[in-house]
Design a protein around this motif. Structure first.
Motif, PDB file in Angstrom:
ATOM      1  N   GLN A  11       0.828  -1.204   0.000  1.00  0.00           N
ATOM      2  CA  GLN A  11       0.000   0.000   0.000  1.00  0.00           C
ATOM      3  C   GLN A  11       0.858   1.247   0.000  1.00  0.00           C
ATOM      4  O   GLN A  11       0.579   2.216  -0.699  1.00  0.00           O
ATOM      5  CB  GLN A  11      -0.928   0.003   1.223  1.00  0.00           C
ATOM      6  CG  GLN A  11      -2.145  -0.897   1.079  1.00  0.00           C
ATOM      7  CD  GLN A  11      -3.007  -0.822   2.333  1.00  0.00           C
ATOM      8  OE1 GLN A  11      -2.860  -1.629   3.229  1.00  0.00           O
ATOM      9  NE2 GLN A  11      -3.894   0.150   2.385  1.00  0.00           N
ATOM     10  N   ALA A  14       2.628   1.720  -3.311  1.00  0.00           N
ATOM     11  CA  ALA A  14       1.704   2.164  -4.353  1.00  0.00           C
ATOM     12  C   ALA A  14       1.588   3.681  -4.360  1.00  0.00           C
ATOM     13  O   ALA A  14       1.263   4.289  -5.376  1.00  0.00           O
ATOM     14  CB  ALA A  14       0.339   1.518  -4.145  1.00  0.00           C
ATOM     15  N   GLN A  15       1.860   4.293  -3.217  1.00  0.00           N
ATOM     16  CA  GLN A  15       1.774   5.755  -3.126  1.00  0.00           C
ATOM     17  C   GLN A  15       3.166   6.386  -3.118  1.00  0.00           C
ATOM     18  O   GLN A  15       3.300   7.572  -2.843  1.00  0.00           O
ATOM     19  CB  GLN A  15       1.039   6.161  -1.844  1.00  0.00           C
ATOM     20  CG  GLN A  15      -0.319   5.529  -1.659  1.00  0.00           C
ATOM     21  CD  GLN A  15      -1.367   6.190  -2.531  1.00  0.00           C
ATOM     22  OE1 GLN A  15      -1.328   7.396  -2.742  1.00  0.00           O
ATOM     23  NE2 GLN A  15      -2.309   5.405  -3.043  1.00  0.00           N
ATOM     24  N   TYR A  17       5.677   5.584  -1.075  1.00  0.00           N
ATOM     25  CA  TYR A  17       6.340   5.622   0.233  1.00  0.00           C
ATOM     26  C   TYR A  17       7.087   4.316   0.469  1.00  0.00           C
ATOM     27  O   TYR A  17       6.796   3.290  -0.136  1.00  0.00           O
ATOM     28  CB  TYR A  17       5.309   5.827   1.343  1.00  0.00           C
ATOM     29  CG  TYR A  17       4.561   7.130   1.258  1.00  0.00           C
ATOM     30  CD1 TYR A  17       5.209   8.336   1.503  1.00  0.00           C
ATOM     31  CD2 TYR A  17       3.206   7.153   0.938  1.00  0.00           C
ATOM     32  CE1 TYR A  17       4.519   9.539   1.421  1.00  0.00           C
ATOM     33  CE2 TYR A  17       2.503   8.355   0.855  1.00  0.00           C
ATOM     34  CZ  TYR A  17       3.170   9.546   1.094  1.00  0.00           C
ATOM     35  OH  TYR A  17       2.490  10.732   1.023  1.00  0.00           O
ATOM     36  N   GLU A  68      -3.607   8.367   6.696  1.00  0.00           N
ATOM     37  CA  GLU A  68      -3.926   8.788   5.324  1.00  0.00           C
ATOM     38  C   GLU A  68      -4.111   7.588   4.404  1.00  0.00           C
ATOM     39  O   GLU A  68      -4.953   7.600   3.515  1.00  0.00           O
ATOM     40  CB  GLU A  68      -2.789   9.655   4.763  1.00  0.00           C
ATOM     41  CG  GLU A  68      -2.829  11.095   5.229  1.00  0.00           C
ATOM     42  CD  GLU A  68      -1.533  11.802   4.838  1.00  0.00           C
ATOM     43  OE1 GLU A  68      -0.951  11.450   3.799  1.00  0.00           O
ATOM     44  OE2 GLU A  68      -1.092  12.692   5.602  1.00  0.00           O
ATOM     45  N   MET A  69      -3.306   6.564   4.626  1.00  0.00           N
ATOM     46  CA  MET A  69      -3.380   5.352   3.807  1.00  0.00           C
ATOM     47  C   MET A  69      -4.571   4.483   4.185  1.00  0.00           C
ATOM     48  O   MET A  69      -4.766   3.426   3.605  1.00  0.00           O
ATOM     49  CB  MET A  69      -2.113   4.515   3.996  1.00  0.00           C
ATOM     50  CG  MET A  69      -0.826   5.237   3.853  1.00  0.00           C
ATOM     51  SD  MET A  69      -0.064   4.888   2.274  1.00  0.00           S
ATOM     52  CE  MET A  69      -0.980   6.041   1.255  1.00  0.00           C
TER      53      MET A  69
END
Lengths: 152, 152
Positions: A11, A14-15, A17, A68-69
């Motif tokens: 996850q 994917a952003q 990070y 946020e995630m």
DNA sequence: CTCTAAATGATAGACATTCTCATCCAAAAG
DNA sequence: CTTTTGGATGAGAATGTCTATCATTTAGAG
């Protein structure tokens, strides 16, 4: 456990990070204490056992990032401390809380009782619900007058 | 107005407290701003207009006292500030809030949608509800995608 | 290996709230 | 009327949570 870490890692990636050692340690602490509602300070102290060099700011940053995630849920019971819970598949929404004003215990209701209400909000108020919070304060079963609690 | 002040006075006296000028000024501010959800700081500044010599600590103490007396309701929307509302006859319980995550607006639902749930808690969980809080976060009517809001 | 940007740790800062304590005041006692 | 008493107050210090800053470290790209 490892599978869930892996999922968080994906996850994050994917952003854009990274799952740094500090972030991983934080997630592990959350996994190991899934039943509790840990404050940032709680998390910090627990993470320190695993990774003593971690800083408080990093814990705050990580918890904010995970919020946020949508990996964790940031909660606020009005005691001036934010608390964090992992979100699981069965736990996409806030669950409901029963907070006893006598003994301070907290029980969770995992069912979602609000779906009918949310539909009503959508039609009557044109309000699209993204999240909700439902807390009850009162007297728990243990502290009912007909069932005297542990009182010194 | 005066009648409501008088009522508060009696409530306080019933518990051995006095309605001091500072406390009265605070209650008046709350009465005059019944529609808003004032923070302690807000109340402080408004009271200062009436009674410039009042101290912040007294406002906090008074709001805390009024909360205990169930004259006001202390709320927390997770923005790090406690907010206070007078309780009226029609408002014995918390009302529900719709908080828009886009424009930050807050709408109140004065109906109590939770009575059926509270009965269920009583029977299924033996939990006696004294108070509750129900907040929804989402997108309000004005900010719906099909109804573009005031966006710069 | 070097470079760049993200991530980190330590600490200072911001902010809301509570605590401390000297003072004030109103009502009770003398 | 004066004294006493205890709650109430105001000012500012103290606390606690969280955020911002900034120099340093790290990881990965080239």
């Amino acid at each position: 456990m490892e599978a869930r870490i892996e999922k968080v890692k994906q996850q994050l990636q994917a952003q854009g990070y990274k799952l740094t050692p500090q972030r991983e340690a934080t997630v592990r602490v959350l996994l190991e204490n899934e039943e509790d509602h840990l404050s940032a300070e709680d998390v910090f102290m627990l993470v320190k056992d695993k990774a003593p060099e971690i800083g408080l700011a990093t814990v705050y940053r990580t918890l904010e990032l995970l919020t946020e995630m949508h990996v964790v849920e940031k909660m606020n019971f009005g005691d001036g401390v934010a608390r964090y819970d992992l979100r699981t598949e069965s736990n996409k929404h806030h669950h409901h809380h029963l907070i006893c004003v006598k003994c301070g215990s907290m029980t969770e209701i995992m069912e979602d009782w609000l779906l009918p209400l949310e539909e009503r909000l959508e039609t009557e108020y044109r309000f699209t619900v993204l999240d909700h919070r439902l807390d009850f304060q009162g007297i728990c079963a243990k502290c009912q007058p007909d069932n005297p609690p542990e009182q010194p």
